[in-house]
Enzyme design. Structure first.
Site, PDB file in Angstrom:
ATOM      1  N   GLU A 164       0.861  -1.185   0.000  1.00  0.00           N
ATOM      2  CA  GLU A 164       0.000   0.000   0.000  1.00  0.00           C
ATOM      3  C   GLU A 164       0.895   1.232   0.000  1.00  0.00           C
ATOM      4  OE1 GLU A 164      -4.059  -1.511   2.103  1.00  0.00           O
ATOM      5  OE2 GLU A 164      -2.582  -0.710   3.455  1.00  0.00           O
ATOM      6  N   HIS A 172      -8.303  10.203   3.893  1.00  0.00           N
ATOM      7  CA  HIS A 172      -7.930   9.138   2.962  1.00  0.00           C
ATOM      8  C   HIS A 172      -8.143   9.669   1.550  1.00  0.00           C
ATOM      9  CE1 HIS A 172      -7.735   5.328   0.906  1.00  0.00           C
ATOM     10  NE2 HIS A 172      -7.329   4.749   2.024  1.00  0.00           N
ATOM     11  N   ARG A 203      -0.351   8.902   2.200  1.00  0.00           N
ATOM     12  CA  ARG A 203      -1.723   9.412   2.062  1.00  0.00           C
ATOM     13  C   ARG A 203      -1.835  10.926   1.975  1.00  0.00           C
ATOM     14  NH1 ARG A 203      -4.741   5.191   6.052  1.00  0.00           N
ATOM     15  NH2 ARG A 203      -4.711   3.567   4.490  1.00  0.00           N
ATOM     16  N   HIS A 248     -10.548  10.168   7.622  1.00  0.00           N
ATOM     17  CA  HIS A 248     -10.382   8.709   7.733  1.00  0.00           C
ATOM     18  C   HIS A 248      -9.821   8.265   9.078  1.00  0.00           C
ATOM     19  CE1 HIS A 248      -9.832   4.648   6.368  1.00  0.00           C
ATOM     20  NE2 HIS A 248      -8.525   4.678   6.559  1.00  0.00           N
ATOM     21  N   ARG A 284      -0.421   8.751   9.377  1.00  0.00           N
ATOM     22  CA  ARG A 284      -0.292   7.305   9.586  1.00  0.00           C
ATOM     23  C   ARG A 284       0.033   6.574   8.286  1.00  0.00           C
ATOM     24  NH1 ARG A 284      -3.962   2.921   9.069  1.00  0.00           N
ATOM     25  NH2 ARG A 284      -5.803   4.229   8.774  1.00  0.00           N
TER      26      ARG A 284
END
Ligand SMILES: Cc1cc2nc3c(=O)[nH]c(=O)nc-3n(C[C@H](O)[C@H](O)[C@H](O)COP(=O)(O)OP(=O)(O)OC[C@H]3O[C@@H](n4cnc5c(N)ncnc54)[C@H](O)[C@@H]3O)c2cc1C
Length: 426
Positions: free
Chosen positions: A110, A224, A265, A326, A361
Site C-alpha cells: 500500500e 484518505h 496518504r 479517515h 499514519r
C-alpha cells in the site's frame, strides 16, 4: 451498580485484543455504545502491516517514519515493528483466515510502503479478524458484554480512575473497576465526509479534556485519498489503498494521470484536492479496469460488490473518488503500556496517541497499533491487578447536563487548533 476487575470501553480490535490477553480469571466488562460489530475495525479492508522477518524491521520503521513526516516517536516505532511478527502469528494461530500462497502469507503493498508487507483477508480483513476475536471472547466465562451502553463520564478521585458512568436505555449505569481501558476509536462522526462509523464522535476525548487527562497531537487528522464519490450524507465508502498497491491508476476528468499513486496518504490527498480544484470537478477517477476481471472480483469482492450497487462495474470502468476524513493520529497521550496521565486509566487503539504515526499514519499501521498496545496494556494489568483494590465512590450525576457538555468540548478544542477544517465538521 456493576463491579469489575477491568472495564473496557469499545469493542473494536484494540478493546477486544486487550480483553483476550487478560488473565482468564479476571472479571472483565466490555461495553459498546452500539452493536458489537459497529466499529471501524470491522470495516477495515486493506490489511495489517507487519515486518516480514527480523531483517525487514529497519525498513518497516523507515517507511513509518517517512510517512509520519519524521514526527514519530522512534522508540515506539521500533517496538511496534518488532512486536508485529508475534501478533500476526498469534492471529494466524487463532484461526484468522489470512490470504496465503503455499501456506505462506500473501503480502500486499500500500502507499508509503517500500515493499509488500501487509497481510490481509481479501478486502475484508477487519470483519474476519473481529469475528474470530469475538468467537474466542464469547466463550470466556468471566467476560460480560454490554451493547448500546454509552460512556458519558469517568468516575475519578485524586487523579485516579475508579470506573465509568454510562447511559443504557436512557438509564444511568455506574461501573466500578480496578482498571479502566478506553478503546473508543476515532472522531469521523464529527465530519461531514468520513469513512468512519457515524457513531464515533470522540466522546472519550471530551471526557479526557474535562477530567484533565493529557491529550497529544490534537491537530493531526488524516484524510484518505480515495473514498467513493456519493452525493449523500451517509458514511463514505472506502476504496482501499491496496487497489493502488495492486496497480490502480488515478486519472483526472480528461483521463490523464496526475500523481504517483503510491506516495503516502497526505501527499496523494493533496494532489487529488488540487486536481479537483484545477479541473472544477467534484471527484477524480481511480481505474483498475486494465486488470483481469476475475482477479479483480476475487481480490476485491467487497469493493466490487459495493461499486456494482452504485452502478459502477470496476472491471470495466473507472471509479469516481474523492478524499474523506479517515483517521485520527492525535488522542489521549499514552506510554508503551497504554497508560494515560491518570492512574488506573489506559487508552488503546485510535483514541490514544502513542507516537507511532507522527503527523500522518502509514497505511495498515492502525490495526497493528491496536494489537500491539492492547497486548502491552493487558500484560501490565495482569502484573498489577492483584495488588490493586476496587474503590467505590458515591457520586451524583446530572446526565442531561453532561451529554450536552460532551458534545462540543473536544470539537471546540480541535477547531482552536485546526480552524482550516471548520467547514469540514458537522
Ligand atoms: C473503512 C475503513 C477501512 C480501514 N482499513 C484499515 C486497514 O485496512 N488497516 C488498518 O490498519 N486500518 C484501517 N482502518 C483504520 C482502522 O480500522 C481503525 O483505526 C481501527 O480499527 C481502530 O480500532 P479501535 O479498536 O481503536 O476503534 P474502533 O474499531 O473504531 O472501535 C471503537 C469502539 O468504541 C465504541 N465507542 C465509541 N464511543 C463510545 C462511548 N462513548 N461509549 C461506549 N462505547 C463507545 C464503539 O461503539 C466501538 O465499539 C480503516 C478504517 C476505516 C474507517
Amino acid at each position: 451498580m456493576i463491579k469489575a476487575d477491568v472495564l473496557i470501553v469499545g469493542t473494536g480490535i484494540a478493546g477486544l485484543y486487550t480483553a483476550l490477553n487478560l488473565n482468564e480469571n479476571l472479571n472483565i466488562i466490555l461495553v459498546t455504545k452500539s452493536t458489537l460489530t459497529e466499529s471501524n475495525s470491522y470495516l477495515a479492508q486493506g490489511g495489517i502491516s507487519t515486518a516480514i522477518d527480523l531483517d525487514d524491521i529497519n525498513s518497516f520503521c523507515e517507511d513509518t517514519i517517512k510517512a509520519g513526516n519524521y514526527k514519530n516517536n522512534l522508540d515506539v516505532v521500533k517496538m511496534v515493528a518488532t512486536k508485529s511478527i508475534d501478533v500476526i502469528r498469534h492471529l494466524d494461530f487463532l484461526g484468522v483466515d489470512f490470504d496465503k500462497v503455499n501456506d505462506e502469507f500473501s503480502y500486499t503493498k500500500e502507499g508509503g510502503h517500500s515493499k509488500k508487507r501487509i497481510v490481509h483477508c481479501k478486502d475484508y480483513t477487519g470483519k474476519e479478524v473481529i469475528e474470530k476475536l469475538l468467537d474466542k471472547l464469547t466463550r470466556i466465562k468471566n467476560i460480560k458484554i454490554l451493547e448500546h451502553t454509552t460512556l458519558i463520564d469517568l468516575i475519578t478521585k485524586d487523579n485516579s480512575c475508579l470506573g465509568g458512568v454510562f447511559l443504557n436505555n436512557e438509564k444511568t449505569l455506574k461501573i466500578y473497576s480496578k482498571y479502566t481501558v478506553l478503546a473508543t476509536g476515532g472522531i469521523g462522526g464529527l465530519f461531514k465526509n468520513s469513512t468512519n462509523q457515524r457513531t464515533l464522535t470522540g466522546d472519550a476525548l471530551s471526557i479526557a479534556l474535562k477530567r484533565n487527562i493529557k491529550l497529544k497531537d490534537v491537530e493531526y487528522v488524516q484524510f484518505h485519498p480515495t473514498s467513493l464519490y456519493q452525493n449523500t450524507s451517509k458514511r463514505r465508502f472506502l476504496i482501499s489503498e491496496s487497489l493502488r498497491g495492486e496497480g490502480a491508476i488515478l486519472k483526472n476528468k480528461s483521463g490523464n494521470r496526475f500523481v504517483d499513486e503510491l506516495l503516502p496518504r497526505d501527499k496523494v490527498t493533496l494532489a487529488i484536492l488540487n486536481e479537483i480544484k484545477k479541473t472544477e470537478s467534484d471527484f477524480v477517477y481511480l481505474d483498475i479496469s486494465h486488470k483481469n476481471a476475475d482477479y479483480i472480483k476475487n481480490r476485491f469482492p467487497l469493493i466490487y460488490n459495493e461499486c456494482v450497487k452504485n452502478g459502477i462495474d470496476i472491471t470495466k470502468e473507472a471509479i469516481p473518488v474523492r478524499p474523506a476524513q479517515h483517521y485520527y493520529m492525535g488522542g489521549i497521550e499514552v506510554d508503551k503500556y497504554a497508560k494515560t496521565s491518570m492512574n488506573r486509566l489506559f487508552a488503546v487503539g485510535e483514541v490514544s496517541c502513542t507516537g507511532l504515526h507522527g503527523s500522518n499514519r502509514l497505511a495498515s499501521n492502525s490495526l497493528l497499533e491496536g494489537l500491539v498496545f492492547g497486548k502491552n496494556c493487558a500484560s501490565y494489568i495482569n502484573d498489577y491487578i492483584y495488588s490493586t483494590k476496587l474503590e467505590i465512590l458515591d457520586i451524583h450525576i446530572n446526565t442531561n447536563h453532561i451529554i450536552h457538555e460532551n458534545k462540543n468540548i473536544f470539537k471546540n478544542k480541535f477547531i482552536n487548533l485546526r480552524g482550516d477544517l471548520k467547514d469540514e465538521l458537522i
